[in-house]
Design a protein around this motif. Structure first.
Motif, PDB file in Angstrom:
ATOM      1  N   UNK A 113      -3.216   2.623   8.448  1.00 27.15           N
ATOM      2  CA  UNK A 113      -1.892   2.338   8.995  1.00 27.15           C
ATOM      3  C   UNK A 113      -1.725   0.869   9.353  1.00 27.15           C
ATOM      4  N   UNK A 114      -2.803   0.162   9.615  1.00 26.26           N
ATOM      5  CA  UNK A 114      -2.716  -1.231  10.060  1.00 26.26           C
ATOM      6  C   UNK A 114      -3.042  -2.238   8.965  1.00 26.26           C
ATOM      7  N   UNK A 115      -3.261  -1.803   7.728  1.00 28.83           N
ATOM      8  CA  UNK A 115      -3.555  -2.751   6.651  1.00 28.83           C
ATOM      9  C   UNK A 115      -2.294  -3.020   5.836  1.00 28.83           C
ATOM     10  N   UNK A 116      -2.234  -4.214   5.251  1.00 28.67           N
ATOM     11  CA  UNK A 116      -1.084  -4.629   4.438  1.00 28.67           C
ATOM     12  C   UNK A 116      -1.117  -3.881   3.105  1.00 28.67           C
ATOM     13  N   UNK A 117       0.016  -3.321   2.763  1.00 29.89           N
ATOM     14  CA  UNK A 117       0.099  -2.509   1.546  1.00 29.89           C
ATOM     15  C   UNK A 117       0.780  -3.243   0.401  1.00 29.89           C
ATOM     16  N   UNK A 118       0.707  -4.572   0.390  1.00 28.22           N
ATOM     17  CA  UNK A 118       1.304  -5.375  -0.679  1.00 28.22           C
ATOM     18  C   UNK A 118       0.462  -5.224  -1.946  1.00 28.22           C
ATOM     19  N   UNK A 119       1.084  -4.803  -3.067  1.00 24.47           N
ATOM     20  CA  UNK A 119       0.308  -4.598  -4.299  1.00 24.47           C
ATOM     21  C   UNK A 119      -0.009  -5.926  -4.989  1.00 24.47           C
ATOM     22  N   UNK A 120      -1.204  -6.018  -5.527  1.00 20.00           N
ATOM     23  CA  UNK A 120      -1.628  -7.197  -6.282  1.00 20.00           C
ATOM     24  C   UNK A 120      -1.917  -6.787  -7.716  1.00 20.00           C
ATOM     25  N   UNK A 121      -1.194  -7.387  -8.678  1.00 19.52           N
ATOM     26  CA  UNK A 121      -1.471  -7.133 -10.077  1.00 19.52           C
ATOM     27  C   UNK A 121      -0.730  -5.938 -10.639  1.00 19.52           C
ATOM     28  N   UNK A 122      -1.148  -5.550 -11.828  1.00 25.64           N
ATOM     29  CA  UNK A 122      -0.535  -4.449 -12.566  1.00 25.64           C
ATOM     30  C   UNK A 122      -1.182  -3.131 -12.141  1.00 25.64           C
ATOM     31  N   UNK A 123      -0.396  -2.138 -11.726  1.00 25.78           N
ATOM     32  CA  UNK A 123      -0.981  -0.866 -11.285  1.00 25.78           C
ATOM     33  C   UNK A 123      -1.767  -0.142 -12.378  1.00 25.78           C
ATOM     34  N   UNK A 124      -1.540  -0.458 -13.645  1.00 28.70           N
ATOM     35  CA  UNK A 124      -2.260   0.209 -14.726  1.00 28.70           C
ATOM     36  C   UNK A 124      -3.583  -0.468 -15.070  1.00 28.70           C
ATOM     37  N   UNK A 125      -3.819  -1.660 -14.508  1.00 22.26           N
ATOM     38  CA  UNK A 125      -5.073  -2.358 -14.840  1.00 22.26           C
ATOM     39  C   UNK A 125      -6.168  -1.975 -13.843  1.00 22.26           C
ATOM     40  N   UNK A 126      -7.402  -2.246 -14.223  1.00 22.24           N
ATOM     41  CA  UNK A 126      -8.543  -1.921 -13.357  1.00 22.24           C
ATOM     42  C   UNK A 126      -8.668  -2.879 -12.180  1.00 22.24           C
ATOM     43  N   UNK A 127      -8.093  -4.089 -12.299  1.00 25.60           N
ATOM     44  CA  UNK A 127      -8.179  -5.081 -11.226  1.00 25.60           C
ATOM     45  C   UNK A 127      -7.109  -4.885 -10.154  1.00 25.60           C
ATOM     46  N   UNK A 128      -6.300  -3.850 -10.254  1.00 27.96           N
ATOM     47  CA  UNK A 128      -5.217  -3.626  -9.298  1.00 27.96           C
ATOM     48  C   UNK A 128      -5.786  -3.342  -7.910  1.00 27.96           C
ATOM     49  N   UNK A 129      -5.140  -3.971  -6.905  1.00 33.72           N
ATOM     50  CA  UNK A 129      -5.585  -3.773  -5.520  1.00 33.72           C
ATOM     51  C   UNK A 129      -4.415  -4.014  -4.576  1.00 33.72           C
ATOM     52  N   UNK A 130      -4.686  -3.842  -3.286  1.00 37.97           N
ATOM     53  CA  UNK A 130      -3.700  -4.125  -2.249  1.00 37.97           C
ATOM     54  C   UNK A 130      -4.217  -5.256  -1.384  1.00 37.97           C
ATOM     55  N   UNK A 131      -3.300  -5.953  -0.686  1.00 38.24           N
ATOM     56  CA  UNK A 131      -3.659  -7.114   0.126  1.00 38.24           C
ATOM     57  C   UNK A 131      -4.712  -6.733   1.166  1.00 38.24           C
ATOM     58  N   UNK A 132      -4.410  -5.764   2.001  1.00 41.54           N
ATOM     59  CA  UNK A 132      -5.407  -5.269   2.945  1.00 41.54           C
ATOM     60  C   UNK A 132      -5.544  -6.052   4.225  1.00 41.54           C
ATOM     61  N   UNK A 133      -4.820  -7.146   4.430  1.00 44.73           N
ATOM     62  CA  UNK A 133      -4.914  -7.892   5.685  1.00 44.73           C
ATOM     63  C   UNK A 133      -4.247  -7.105   6.808  1.00 44.73           C
ATOM     64  N   UNK A 134      -4.423  -7.581   8.025  1.00 49.13           N
ATOM     65  CA  UNK A 134      -3.861  -6.895   9.188  1.00 49.13           C
ATOM     66  C   UNK A 134      -2.329  -6.935   9.147  1.00 49.13           C
ATOM     67  N   UNK A 135      -1.707  -5.755   9.227  1.00 48.03           N
ATOM     68  CA  UNK A 135      -0.250  -5.663   9.193  1.00 48.03           C
ATOM     69  C   UNK A 135       0.339  -5.590  10.592  1.00 48.03           C
ATOM     70  N   UNK A 136      -0.423  -5.201  11.558  1.00 46.91           N
ATOM     71  CA  UNK A 136       0.109  -5.051  12.900  1.00 46.91           C
ATOM     72  C   UNK A 136       1.041  -3.853  12.967  1.00 46.91           C
ATOM     73  N   UNK A 137       1.943  -3.859  13.922  1.00 50.53           N
ATOM     74  CA  UNK A 137       2.858  -2.734  14.078  1.00 50.53           C
ATOM     75  C   UNK A 137       4.257  -3.067  13.585  1.00 50.53           C
ATOM     76  N   UNK A 138       4.420  -4.223  12.951  1.00 51.12           N
ATOM     77  CA  UNK A 138       5.759  -4.652  12.523  1.00 51.12           C
ATOM     78  C   UNK A 138       6.219  -3.964  11.250  1.00 51.12           C
ATOM     79  N   UNK A 139       5.336  -3.421  10.459  1.00 51.21           N
ATOM     80  CA  UNK A 139       5.720  -2.794   9.211  1.00 51.21           C
ATOM     81  C   UNK A 139       4.528  -2.613   8.301  1.00 51.21           C
ATOM     82  N   UNK A 140       4.773  -2.335   7.020  1.00 52.79           N
ATOM     83  CA  UNK A 140       3.663  -2.064   6.106  1.00 52.79           C
ATOM     84  C   UNK A 140       2.971  -3.309   5.567  1.00 52.79           C
TER      85      UNK A 140
END
Length: 173
Positions: free
Chosen positions: A126-153
């Protein structure tokens, strides 16, 4: 109701004098305003501008006469699209000038691009950043994962990208 030659001549005369369709219908009697308009179109009588009273013509003439000469600089007015009939019913907008693209550059103060932690979907909380990095169909796809706090995703950096103030969105158009 039949249009006799006499009634058609009366219609033409009253139309040329500038009477409205309602006034012509009242003078002819036994005919509606719409019937007068239909007959005018079938006869292909010239369309008229709005009738102006003599008083407004005098006012326009009085204001048109300049009393002193002054030079003012005016800004060019924005061009409005004109519609042209193409075929039976289609309309196409044509512009007098090419549109000018305006770009708005946001100030780059205090912008720190975070280093992505490259988390997978199952590692997000719930507290990690859910910003997508890259193409969702590629193997290198990931999410940012930094601290999001309580302000949003998203983290602070990605929130600035995702949520732009309404004033900036309007300027960009």
């Amino acid at each position: 109701m039949n249009w006799t030659d006499e009634r058609v001549e009366t219609l033409k005369k009253l139309w040329a004098e500038g009477l409205s369709a309602s006034q012509i219908a009242a003078q002819l009697g036994g005919v509606s305003r719409n019937a007068v308009i239909g007959k005018v179109h079938r006869l292909k009588l010239s369309s008229r501008g709005r009738a102006t009273s003599p008083r407004t013509r005098q006012k326009k003439a009085a204001t048109a006469a300049p009393t002193t000469t002054t030079t003012t600089t005016r800004r060019p007015r924005a061009t409005r699209p004109t519609t042209v009939s193409i075929g039976a019913t289609a309309l196409q907008a044509q512009f007098d000038q090419e549109p000018v693209a305006q770009t708005y550059i946001r100030p780059v103060s205090d912008v720190v691009v975070p280093i992505s932690r490259k988390l997978e979907l199952v590692q997000l909380t719930e507290t990690t950043c859910k910003w997508p990095n890259g193409d969702p169909l590629s193997e290198e796809f990931s999410f940012c994962g930094n601290e999001a706090g309580e302000s949003g995703p998203y983290c602070a950096y990605h929130s600035r990208i995702a949520y732009q103030p309404a004033s900036e969105r309007r300027r960009a158009r």
